[in-house]
Write a protein that holds these residues in place. Structure first.
Motif, PDB file in Angstrom:
ATOM      1  N   GLU A  22       0.823  -1.213   0.000  1.00  0.00           N
ATOM      2  CA  GLU A  22       0.000   0.000   0.000  1.00  0.00           C
ATOM      3  C   GLU A  22       0.857   1.264   0.000  1.00  0.00           C
ATOM      4  O   GLU A  22       0.605   2.202  -0.752  1.00  0.00           O
ATOM      5  CB  GLU A  22      -0.921   0.000   1.217  1.00  0.00           C
ATOM      6  CG  GLU A  22      -1.792   1.229   1.297  1.00  0.00           C
ATOM      7  CD  GLU A  22      -2.696   1.250   2.522  1.00  0.00           C
ATOM      8  OE1 GLU A  22      -3.484   2.194   2.623  1.00  0.00           O
ATOM      9  OE2 GLU A  22      -2.601   0.357   3.368  1.00  0.00           O
ATOM     10  N   VAL A  23       1.877   1.276   0.840  1.00  0.00           N
ATOM     11  CA  VAL A  23       2.741   2.465   0.921  1.00  0.00           C
ATOM     12  C   VAL A  23       3.504   2.661  -0.391  1.00  0.00           C
ATOM     13  O   VAL A  23       3.592   3.779  -0.903  1.00  0.00           O
ATOM     14  CB  VAL A  23       3.713   2.352   2.123  1.00  0.00           C
ATOM     15  CG1 VAL A  23       4.771   3.443   2.077  1.00  0.00           C
ATOM     16  CG2 VAL A  23       2.937   2.413   3.432  1.00  0.00           C
ATOM     17  N   ARG A  25       2.635   1.623  -3.388  1.00  0.00           N
ATOM     18  CA  ARG A  25       1.685   2.029  -4.440  1.00  0.00           C
ATOM     19  C   ARG A  25       1.311   3.503  -4.300  1.00  0.00           C
ATOM     20  O   ARG A  25       1.155   4.204  -5.301  1.00  0.00           O
ATOM     21  CB  ARG A  25       0.437   1.137  -4.374  1.00  0.00           C
ATOM     22  CG  ARG A  25      -0.496   1.345  -5.516  1.00  0.00           C
ATOM     23  CD  ARG A  25       0.161   0.894  -6.832  1.00  0.00           C
ATOM     24  NE  ARG A  25      -0.585   1.467  -7.937  1.00  0.00           N
ATOM     25  CZ  ARG A  25      -0.106   2.340  -8.808  1.00  0.00           C
ATOM     26  NH1 ARG A  25       1.152   2.724  -8.758  1.00  0.00           N
ATOM     27  NH2 ARG A  25      -0.854   2.820  -9.752  1.00  0.00           N
ATOM     28  N   ALA A  26       1.184   3.979  -3.065  1.00  0.00           N
ATOM     29  CA  ALA A  26       0.838   5.387  -2.828  1.00  0.00           C
ATOM     30  C   ALA A  26       1.924   6.335  -3.328  1.00  0.00           C
ATOM     31  O   ALA A  26       1.646   7.498  -3.593  1.00  0.00           O
ATOM     32  CB  ALA A  26       0.575   5.617  -1.340  1.00  0.00           C
ATOM     33  N   THR A  27       3.151   5.832  -3.468  1.00  0.00           N
ATOM     34  CA  THR A  27       4.242   6.673  -3.964  1.00  0.00           C
ATOM     35  C   THR A  27       4.440   6.540  -5.468  1.00  0.00           C
ATOM     36  O   THR A  27       5.386   7.092  -6.015  1.00  0.00           O
ATOM     37  CB  THR A  27       5.568   6.347  -3.240  1.00  0.00           C
ATOM     38  OG1 THR A  27       5.955   5.011  -3.565  1.00  0.00           O
ATOM     39  CG2 THR A  27       5.442   6.505  -1.747  1.00  0.00           C
ATOM     40  N   GLN A  71      -3.517   7.153   7.812  1.00  0.00           N
ATOM     41  CA  GLN A  71      -2.984   7.070   6.453  1.00  0.00           C
ATOM     42  C   GLN A  71      -1.475   6.873   6.504  1.00  0.00           C
ATOM     43  O   GLN A  71      -0.788   7.492   7.304  1.00  0.00           O
ATOM     44  CB  GLN A  71      -3.309   8.339   5.672  1.00  0.00           C
ATOM     45  CG  GLN A  71      -4.792   8.513   5.417  1.00  0.00           C
ATOM     46  CD  GLN A  71      -5.350   7.360   4.614  1.00  0.00           C
ATOM     47  OE1 GLN A  71      -4.797   6.992   3.585  1.00  0.00           O
ATOM     48  NE2 GLN A  71      -6.444   6.788   5.083  1.00  0.00           N
ATOM     49  N   SER A  74       4.797   8.535   3.716  1.00  0.00           N
ATOM     50  CA  SER A  74       5.893   8.095   2.884  1.00  0.00           C
ATOM     51  C   SER A  74       7.119   8.969   3.106  1.00  0.00           C
ATOM     52  O   SER A  74       7.013  10.197   3.137  1.00  0.00           O
ATOM     53  CB  SER A  74       5.488   8.149   1.416  1.00  0.00           C
ATOM     54  OG  SER A  74       6.607   7.860   0.608  1.00  0.00           O
TER      55      SER A  74
END
Length: 77
Positions: A22-23, A25-27, A71, A74
């Motif tokens: 998840e982390v 992908r968020a970046t 949330q 990053s």
């Protein structure tokens, strides 16, 4: 010439693997998640049988307030 986004393979669909995916992908990293069992998140499912509240059955406004602060952050800039 356009560069393709970086790619990451996460091995294991447990809590840590799911959070890492998840982390990443968020970046903007393309993520492939590999799990040897039949489904991901099995420890969450097992923990739910032990009485942990994984259903978030509290009022929706309370759930949203808690999750807004949860949330992932990053360090990648």
């Amino acid at each position: 010439m356009s560069l393709s986004p970086p790619k990451l393979a996460v091995i294991g669909g447990g809590p840590a693997g799911l959070m890492a995916a998840e982390v990443a992908r968020a970046t903007g990293i393309d993520v492939d998640l590999y799990e040897g069992k039949g489904s991901v998140g099995r420890k969450f499912l097992l923990a739910g049988k032990g009485g942990m509240n994984l259903t978030h059955s509290e009022p929706a406004a309370d759930f949203v307030r808690v999750m807004e602060h949860a949330q992932p952050k990053s360090a990648v800039g």
